[in-house]
Design a protein around this motif. Structure first.
Motif, PDB file in Angstrom:
ATOM      1  N   LYS A   1       0.817  -1.213   0.000  1.00  0.00           N
ATOM      2  CA  LYS A   1       0.000   0.000   0.000  1.00  0.00           C
ATOM      3  C   LYS A   1       0.855   1.269   0.000  1.00  0.00           C
ATOM      4  CE  LYS A   1      -3.626   2.262   2.798  1.00  0.00           C
ATOM      5  NZ  LYS A   1      -2.855   3.391   3.373  1.00  0.00           N
ATOM      6  N   ARG A   2       1.880   1.325   0.824  1.00  0.00           N
ATOM      7  CA  ARG A   2       2.704   2.537   0.887  1.00  0.00           C
ATOM      8  C   ARG A   2       3.433   2.780  -0.431  1.00  0.00           C
ATOM      9  NH1 ARG A   2       3.912   0.184   5.999  1.00  0.00           N
ATOM     10  NH2 ARG A   2       2.859   1.260   7.713  1.00  0.00           N
ATOM     11  N   PHE A   3       3.921   1.709  -1.026  1.00  0.00           N
ATOM     12  CA  PHE A   3       4.559   1.851  -2.331  1.00  0.00           C
ATOM     13  C   PHE A   3       3.559   2.396  -3.350  1.00  0.00           C
ATOM     14  CE2 PHE A   3       5.263   0.259  -6.605  1.00  0.00           C
ATOM     15  CZ  PHE A   3       6.578   0.628  -6.852  1.00  0.00           C
ATOM     16  N   ALA A   4       2.346   1.860  -3.350  1.00  0.00           N
ATOM     17  CA  ALA A   4       1.320   2.286  -4.290  1.00  0.00           C
ATOM     18  C   ALA A   4       0.995   3.764  -4.104  1.00  0.00           C
ATOM     19  CB  ALA A   4       0.065   1.433  -4.125  1.00  0.00           C
ATOM     20  N   GLU A   5       0.858   4.206  -2.867  1.00  0.00           N
ATOM     21  CA  GLU A   5       0.548   5.611  -2.604  1.00  0.00           C
ATOM     22  C   GLU A   5       1.697   6.518  -3.029  1.00  0.00           C
ATOM     23  OE1 GLU A   5      -2.542   5.025   1.150  1.00  0.00           O
ATOM     24  OE2 GLU A   5      -0.419   5.443   1.549  1.00  0.00           O
ATOM     25  N   ALA A   6       2.935   6.062  -2.815  1.00  0.00           N
ATOM     26  CA  ALA A   6       4.083   6.841  -3.262  1.00  0.00           C
ATOM     27  C   ALA A   6       4.111   6.941  -4.785  1.00  0.00           C
ATOM     28  CB  ALA A   6       5.378   6.206  -2.750  1.00  0.00           C
ATOM     29  N   ALA A   7       3.756   5.846  -5.454  1.00  0.00           N
ATOM     30  CA  ALA A   7       3.722   5.850  -6.917  1.00  0.00           C
ATOM     31  C   ALA A   7       2.670   6.826  -7.433  1.00  0.00           C
ATOM     32  CB  ALA A   7       3.449   4.444  -7.438  1.00  0.00           C
ATOM     33  N   VAL A   8       1.506   6.859  -6.795  1.00  0.00           N
ATOM     34  CA  VAL A   8       0.456   7.798  -7.197  1.00  0.00           C
ATOM     35  C   VAL A   8       0.943   9.235  -7.059  1.00  0.00           C
ATOM     36  CG1 VAL A   8      -1.838   8.687  -6.593  1.00  0.00           C
ATOM     37  CG2 VAL A   8      -1.447   6.222  -6.737  1.00  0.00           C
ATOM     38  N   SER A   9       1.698   9.517  -6.000  1.00  0.00           N
ATOM     39  CA  SER A   9       2.224  10.877  -5.804  1.00  0.00           C
ATOM     40  C   SER A   9       3.208  11.269  -6.901  1.00  0.00           C
ATOM     41  CB  SER A   9       2.895  10.995  -4.428  1.00  0.00           C
ATOM     42  OG  SER A   9       4.157  10.331  -4.408  1.00  0.00           O
ATOM     43  N   GLN A  10       3.730  10.262  -7.625  1.00  0.00           N
ATOM     44  CA  GLN A  10       4.654  10.507  -8.726  1.00  0.00           C
ATOM     45  C   GLN A  10       3.962  10.451 -10.091  1.00  0.00           C
ATOM     46  OE1 GLN A  10       8.050  11.268  -8.552  1.00  0.00           O
ATOM     47  NE2 GLN A  10       7.549  11.594  -6.391  1.00  0.00           N
ATOM     48  N   GLY A  11       2.633  10.383 -10.075  1.00  0.00           N
ATOM     49  CA  GLY A  11       1.886  10.440 -11.321  1.00  0.00           C
ATOM     50  C   GLY A  11       1.437   9.099 -11.879  1.00  0.00           C
ATOM     51  N   PHE A  12       1.728   8.001 -11.170  1.00  0.00           N
ATOM     52  CA  PHE A  12       1.352   6.664 -11.640  1.00  0.00           C
ATOM     53  C   PHE A  12      -0.004   6.256 -11.075  1.00  0.00           C
ATOM     54  CE2 PHE A  12       5.959   6.855 -11.696  1.00  0.00           C
ATOM     55  CZ  PHE A  12       6.291   6.258 -12.908  1.00  0.00           C
ATOM     56  N   GLU A  13      -0.615   5.279 -11.714  1.00  0.00           N
ATOM     57  CA  GLU A  13      -1.721   4.548 -11.134  1.00  0.00           C
ATOM     58  C   GLU A  13      -1.216   3.138 -10.847  1.00  0.00           C
ATOM     59  OE1 GLU A  13      -5.307   4.783 -13.444  1.00  0.00           O
ATOM     60  OE2 GLU A  13      -5.163   6.968 -13.653  1.00  0.00           O
ATOM     61  N   VAL A  14      -1.789   2.483  -9.830  1.00  0.00           N
ATOM     62  CA  VAL A  14      -1.261   1.199  -9.376  1.00  0.00           C
ATOM     63  C   VAL A  14      -2.398   0.205  -9.156  1.00  0.00           C
ATOM     64  CG1 VAL A  14       0.118   0.002  -7.616  1.00  0.00           C
ATOM     65  CG2 VAL A  14       0.682   2.361  -8.252  1.00  0.00           C
ATOM     66  N   ILE A  15      -2.171  -1.030  -9.598  1.00  0.00           N
ATOM     67  CA  ILE A  15      -3.101  -2.132  -9.354  1.00  0.00           C
ATOM     68  C   ILE A  15      -2.410  -3.132  -8.436  1.00  0.00           C
ATOM     69  CG2 ILE A  15      -4.599  -3.873 -10.388  1.00  0.00           C
ATOM     70  CD1 ILE A  15      -5.006  -0.984 -11.473  1.00  0.00           C
ATOM     71  N   THR A  16      -3.042  -3.443  -7.303  1.00  0.00           N
ATOM     72  CA  THR A  16      -2.565  -4.524  -6.438  1.00  0.00           C
ATOM     73  C   THR A  16      -3.645  -5.594  -6.399  1.00  0.00           C
ATOM     74  OG1 THR A  16      -3.506  -3.629  -4.382  1.00  0.00           O
ATOM     75  CG2 THR A  16      -1.302  -2.869  -5.004  1.00  0.00           C
ATOM     76  N   LEU A  17      -3.262  -6.813  -6.012  1.00  0.00           N
ATOM     77  CA  LEU A  17      -4.256  -7.886  -5.924  1.00  0.00           C
ATOM     78  C   LEU A  17      -3.780  -8.963  -4.970  1.00  0.00           C
ATOM     79  CD1 LEU A  17      -3.200 -10.558  -7.846  1.00  0.00           C
ATOM     80  CD2 LEU A  17      -3.555  -8.817  -9.597  1.00  0.00           C
ATOM     81  N   ASP A  18      -4.749  -9.705  -4.460  1.00  0.00           N
ATOM     82  CA  ASP A  18      -4.455 -10.892  -3.653  1.00  0.00           C
ATOM     83  C   ASP A  18      -4.664 -12.120  -4.523  1.00  0.00           C
ATOM     84  OD1 ASP A  18      -3.743  -9.898  -1.103  1.00  0.00           O
ATOM     85  OD2 ASP A  18      -5.843  -9.482  -0.648  1.00  0.00           O
ATOM     86  N   TYR A  19      -3.649 -12.961  -4.627  1.00  0.00           N
ATOM     87  CA  TYR A  19      -3.799 -14.216  -5.357  1.00  0.00           C
ATOM     88  C   TYR A  19      -4.861 -15.096  -4.689  1.00  0.00           C
ATOM     89  CZ  TYR A  19       1.001 -12.948  -6.888  1.00  0.00           C
ATOM     90  OH  TYR A  19       2.118 -12.300  -7.363  1.00  0.00           O
ATOM     91  N   ARG A  20      -5.402 -16.019  -5.439  1.00  0.00           N
ATOM     92  CA  ARG A  20      -6.369 -16.970  -4.884  1.00  0.00           C
ATOM     93  C   ARG A  20      -5.770 -17.689  -3.664  1.00  0.00           C
ATOM     94  NH1 ARG A  20      -7.346 -20.601 -10.017  1.00  0.00           N
ATOM     95  NH2 ARG A  20      -7.217 -18.508 -10.900  1.00  0.00           N
ATOM     96  N   GLY A  21      -6.587 -17.831  -2.646  1.00  0.00           N
ATOM     97  CA  GLY A  21      -6.131 -18.493  -1.428  1.00  0.00           C
ATOM     98  C   GLY A  21      -5.412 -17.584  -0.453  1.00  0.00           C
ATOM     99  N   ILE A  22      -5.223 -16.299  -0.832  1.00  0.00           N
ATOM    100  CA  ILE A  22      -4.443 -15.373  -0.011  1.00  0.00           C
ATOM    101  C   ILE A  22      -5.262 -14.123   0.287  1.00  0.00           C
ATOM    102  CG2 ILE A  22      -2.377 -13.890   0.027  1.00  0.00           C
ATOM    103  CD1 ILE A  22      -1.731 -16.850   0.231  1.00  0.00           C
ATOM    104  N   GLY A  23      -5.113 -13.581   1.489  1.00  0.00           N
ATOM    105  CA  GLY A  23      -5.705 -12.296   1.830  1.00  0.00           C
ATOM    106  C   GLY A  23      -7.194 -12.239   1.560  1.00  0.00           C
TER     107      GLY A  23
END
Length: 301
Positions: free
Chosen positions: A57-79
C-alpha cells in the motif's frame, strides 16, 4: 464497497474474474484529483508468496504521488481472495501468475484501451512476482518490469545459517504442520499468509533444484515460455537478502534469455538503510529504493 480515499489517493476496490472463473480481490490506486492528464504509467504489482496486497500500500501511494496509477491484488487463497478455510482447497501455484496476475494485467490493459491512454504498463514484482512475469499468458502487454528479491529458491544459494534453517523447515517442520492442518500454516512462523497445500508442495519441490523449475525434467517447456519476454527488466537483489542472494537471482534469471536485463546488487547503505533482507524493499523506510523505480519507469518509451 465504496472507494477508499486519502488526501492524495483514491483506492478503488475491484472484483476481478479470472479466465478459470475464480474471483480475485484487487485495488486500483488513483490520484484524488480531477486532472485530465494521462498517468505517467500504470503499475501492476506481482506480490511475493504469502504476502497480502496491503503490504504494498505505501509503495502504491508513493507511486500515485509521482503520477502513476497502481493495481494490487491478492492471489487466490491469499488475503481477501482466500476461502473460508484452506483445508481441502485445491489450486496450482503457477495459476497465481497464469490466471490471477494475468487478470490484473488484463484490467490495466483494458484501462489503457478504453481511456485511450498513451502511458506504459509496468510490472513491479516481489519474489514470486519475478517468476510470475515469465508465466503471464498476456506478457505482451508489459512494457517493462522491475523485480525485487526474486531468485531460484534453492538452499544452496543461501548463507550457511539460512541454508540450515530452510532445510529444517522444508524437511522437518513444514511436513508436520501440513499434516496437522491440511495446508502450510505459514502464519504460525510469522512469515506471511497461510499457504494452500499445492503451493507448499510445488514450491518445496522446485526449491530442490539450483535453477528452480527450469531444472525440473517435467518443466522443460519453461525455457520457451520465459524466452517470450524481450522488454526491459531490472532485477534488484539486496546483498543481505538471505532468501534471494544475487547468485540465486542470476541462476533463475537465465530463463529470461531475451530480456533487456539490468541486474542490481543492492547495498542497504546505498539507500540509507541498515538492512533490506527479503521484505525490506517495500517497507516504510524504503522510499529511496522506490524513487529508483519511478525514475526508471519514466524513461520507458
Amino acid at each position: 464497497m465504496s472507494d477508499i480515499q486519502t488526501p492524495q489517493t483514491i483506492k478503488k476496490p475491484l472484483d476481478l474474474l479470472t479466465l478459470d472463473n475464480v474471483g480475485i480481490r484487487a485495488y486500483h490506486y488513483q490520484p484524488n484529483s480531477e486532472s485530465s492528464e494521462d498517468p505517467t504509467g500504470i503499475i501492476v504489482i506481482g506480490s511475493a508468496t504469502g504476502v497480502p496486497q496491503g503490504f504494498y500500500k505505501r509503495f502504491a501511494e508513493a507511486a500515485v504521488s509521482q503520477g502513476f496509477e497502481v493495481i494490487t491484488l491478492d492471489y487466490r487463497g491469499i488475503g481477501e481472495s482466500a476461502p473460508a478455510t484452506l483445508k481441502g482447497y485445491h489450486m496450482d501455484y503457477l495459476d497465481w501468475a497464469r490466471q490471477d496476475l494475468a487478470a490484473g494485467i488484463e484490467y490495466a490493459q483494458t484501462e489503457r484501451r478504453t481511456r485511450q491512454l498513451s502511458c506504459r504498463l509496468i510490472m513491479v514484482g516481489h519474489s514470486y512476482g519475478g517468476h510470475a512475469l515469465g508465466l503471464l499468458p498476456n506478457i505482451e502487454h508489459i512494457d517493462g518490469a522491475y523485480i525485487f528479491g526474486a531468485g531460484a529458491g534453492w538452499h544452496g544459494w543461501m548463507p550457511a545459517l539460512e541454508r540450515f534453517k530452510v532445510r529444517l523447515l522444508w524437511n522437518v517442520i513444514a511436513p508436520i504442520v501440513v499434516k496437522l492442518n491440511g495446508y502450510l500454516a505459514w502464519n504460525s512462523f510469522g512469515m506471511g499468509e497461510n499457504l494452500p497445500l499445492n503451493v507448499y508442495r510445488q514450491w518445496k519441490h522446485w526449491c530442490k533444484f539450483p535453477h528452480y523449475f527450469f531444472d525440473d525434467p517435467k518443466m522443460q517447456h519453461m525455457h520457451e515460455v520465459f524466452a517470450r519476454y524481450d522488454k526491459p527488466l531490472v532485477a534488484v537483489n539486496a546483498i543481505d537478502d538471505k532468501w534471494a542472494q544475487p547468485a540465486s537471482r542470476d541462476a533463475f534469471f537465465k530463463g529470461y534469455k531475451n530480456a533487456q536485463i539490468t541486474n542490481i546488487d543492492l547495498q542497504p547503505s546505498d539507500c540509507g538503510l541498515q538492512k533490506v533482507d527479503h521484505m525490506g524493499y517495500f517497507k516504510r523506510d524504503a522510499t529511496a529504493i522506490w524513487d529508483e523505480v519511478f525514475a526508471w519507469a519514466k524513461t520507458l518509451r
